[in-house]
Write an enzyme that holds these catalytic residues in place. Structure first.
Site, PDB file in Angstrom:
ATOM      1  N   THR A 195     -68.004 -26.330  -0.278  1.00  0.00           N
ATOM      2  CA  THR A 195     -68.560 -25.325  -1.471  1.00  0.00           C
ATOM      3  C   THR A 195     -67.696 -25.770  -2.827  1.00  0.00           C
ATOM      4  O   THR A 195     -66.529 -25.858  -3.029  1.00  0.00           O
ATOM      5  CB  THR A 195     -68.302 -23.845  -0.855  1.00  0.00           C
ATOM      6  N   ARG A 210     -79.696 -18.760   8.060  1.00  0.00           N
ATOM      7  CA  ARG A 210     -78.398 -18.412   7.875  1.00  0.00           C
ATOM      8  C   ARG A 210     -77.810 -18.395   6.602  1.00  0.00           C
ATOM      9  O   ARG A 210     -78.212 -19.455   5.914  1.00  0.00           O
ATOM     10  CB  ARG A 210     -77.474 -19.364   8.803  1.00  0.00           C
ATOM     11  N   GLY A 247     -74.223 -17.716   4.098  1.00  0.00           N
ATOM     12  CA  GLY A 247     -73.107 -17.450   4.252  1.00  0.00           C
ATOM     13  C   GLY A 247     -72.518 -16.365   3.211  1.00  0.00           C
ATOM     14  O   GLY A 247     -73.340 -15.691   2.605  1.00  0.00           O
ATOM     15  N   ASP A 248     -71.262 -16.606   2.907  1.00  0.00           N
ATOM     16  CA  ASP A 248     -70.537 -15.603   1.863  1.00  0.00           C
ATOM     17  C   ASP A 248     -70.815 -16.070   0.441  1.00  0.00           C
ATOM     18  O   ASP A 248     -70.573 -15.069  -0.337  1.00  0.00           O
ATOM     19  CB  ASP A 248     -69.073 -15.617   2.187  1.00  0.00           C
ATOM     20  N   THR A 256     -64.141 -20.342  -0.522  1.00  0.00           N
ATOM     21  CA  THR A 256     -64.601 -21.409   0.333  1.00  0.00           C
ATOM     22  C   THR A 256     -64.048 -21.220   1.597  1.00  0.00           C
ATOM     23  O   THR A 256     -63.048 -20.803   1.784  1.00  0.00           O
ATOM     24  CB  THR A 256     -64.109 -22.471  -0.199  1.00  0.00           C
ATOM     25  N   GLY A 257     -64.926 -21.397   2.592  1.00  0.00           N
ATOM     26  CA  GLY A 257     -64.366 -20.952   4.023  1.00  0.00           C
ATOM     27  C   GLY A 257     -65.555 -20.872   4.811  1.00  0.00           C
ATOM     28  O   GLY A 257     -66.778 -20.987   4.654  1.00  0.00           O
ATOM     29  N   GLY A 278     -68.095 -18.852   6.066  1.00  0.00           N
ATOM     30  CA  GLY A 278     -68.761 -17.618   5.465  1.00  0.00           C
ATOM     31  C   GLY A 278     -68.784 -16.369   6.568  1.00  0.00           C
ATOM     32  O   GLY A 278     -68.624 -15.460   5.945  1.00  0.00           O
TER      33      GLY A 278
HETATM   34  N1  ASP Z   1     -68.443 -20.416   2.691  1.00  0.00           N
HETATM   35  C1  ASP Z   1     -69.592 -21.413   2.720  1.00  0.00           C
HETATM   36  C2  ASP Z   1     -70.440 -20.728   3.679  1.00  0.00           C
HETATM   37  O1  ASP Z   1     -70.028 -20.544   4.839  1.00  0.00           O
HETATM   38  C3  ASP Z   1     -69.147 -22.910   3.103  1.00  0.00           C
HETATM   39  C4  ASP Z   1     -67.920 -23.668   2.240  1.00  0.00           C
HETATM   40  O2  ASP Z   1     -67.065 -22.743   1.952  1.00  0.00           O
HETATM   41  O3  ASP Z   1     -67.823 -24.872   2.194  1.00  0.00           O
HETATM   42  O4  ASP Z   1     -71.367 -21.076   3.574  1.00  0.00           O
END
Ligand code: ASP
Length: 344
Positions: free
Chosen positions: A204, A232, A234-235, A255-256, A258
């Protein structure tokens, strides 16, 4: 003609005077970016690949810094994120990961810290730069989060560039999906927790910026997680989870994993820690302390892995991650750039 010249000289001067803070200090111009917390362990990164990532980050900083010198922190965040979306190496825009069905469904958000206006899109499939679509939602002002086909239609009606969905396809991400599908079929692997797998898809991208007028902006853009299903989200497009900005405290992009970042309202938690502490103890937590506390509080055993960048209204910034590395960079007032992937 003479008065035109006079005006041209006068306008920047007036703007500069208007931007001087109450204490006489002039807000610094700062931009901080990330390209996800999914860097492979140092031993697995080839010098060629590392150079490509560094060049992309450098270009994004360059574009964002140029925009910051000419315009606002919103311009800078959009400009920097666009460069990373256009690169096939990050999980955003071109190079986004694939859903279970082999599609690319993209999420993005942006928030400015002066009025706390925000815009976001989720599950878009036809806009080249989802961050531009998120900005269009914010500028329109009627809604904050649009999803799916409606979000695509809205963005295109606002002049955001359209692409054929095949534009997002890359061989590497396609292979990642094939591997994930195969892994799912392996006996005993079904239902394996996400944190047991390598997290190279955490690509991300995000940016936080402070402009000459003292305004903060945060933005985030992603393809989500490989093999995601059932629409789905994410965050990254969730204000308060992946993105948040408030001039009173700081701007944050995450980033992480989500699901955990949504449950722990990570971005808002960083700003809230600074805000509430300032109210009760009369001494604000630093942006660094706030980010550290929030990241350390994530449940790693439940897949709480990732990274955070944050920038406060004085131009102080920090970055932290609990993975092998996070693609990241910064550019400050005088144009000095830093690009990092690992601890040093
Ligand atoms: N945060 C993103 C998600 O969960 C993924 C990512 O950080 O690469 O969609």
């Amino acid at each position: 003609m003479k008065w035109m010249k006079f005006l041209l000289l006068l306008v920047p001067l007036l703007l500069a005077v208007a931007a001087v803070g109450a204490d006489g200090s002039r807000p610094k111009v700062v931009l901080v970016i990330h390209g996800g917390a999914g860097a492979p362990p140092r031993g697995k990164m080839t010098p060629e690949r590392e150079k490509q990532f560094r060049d992309d980050l450098d270009q994004a900083l360059q574009a964002g810094y140029g925009a910051l010198r000419r315009g606002t922190s919103v311009d800078a965040v959009e400009a920097a994120i666009r460069v990373l979306e256009d690169s096939p190496r990050f999980n955003a825009g071109k190079g986004a990961v694939f859903t279970h069905e082999g599609r690319n469904e993209l999420d993005a958000s942006i928030m400015e810290g002066k009025e706390r206006r925000a815009g976001a899109v989720a599950g878009v499939t036809r806009v080249k730069n989802p961050i531009a679509a998120a900005r269009a939602v914010m500028e329109d002002g009627k809604h904050v989060l649009l999803a799916g086909e409606g979000a695509d239609r809205f963005a295109l009606s606002k002049g955001v560039t359209e692409v054929n969905p095949v534009y997002f396809w890359t061989a590497e991400r396609w292979q990642e999906l094939q591997d994930a599908l195969k892994e799912e079929e392996m006996p005993g692997k079904k239902g394996a927790r996400r944190d047991e797998r390598p997290r190279y898809d955490l690509g991300t991208v995000g940016a936080v910026a402070l402009d000459r007028a003292g305004n903060l902006t945060a933005g985030t853009s992603t393809g989500g997680l490989t093999n995601k299903r059932f629409g789905r989200i994410g965050d990254s497009p969730i204000i308060g989870a992946g993105t948040y900005a408030d001039n009173a405290t700081c701007a944050v992009s995450c980033t992480g994993h989500g699901e955990v970042f949504i449950r722990y309202t990570v971005a808002r938690d960083v700003t809230a820690r600074m805000e509430y502490r300032a109210r009760t103890v009369q001494e604000a937590a630093t942006v660094e302390q706030a980010v550290r506390q929030v990241l350390d509080g994530l449940p790693k055993e439940e897949g709480g892995v990732g990274g955070i960048i944050a920038l406060d209204s004085h131009g102080r910034f920090t970055w932290a991650y609990n993975t092998d590395g996070m693609y990241r960079g910064s550019v400050t007032e005088d144009g000095t750039k830093r690009v990092l992937i690992y601890d040093r």
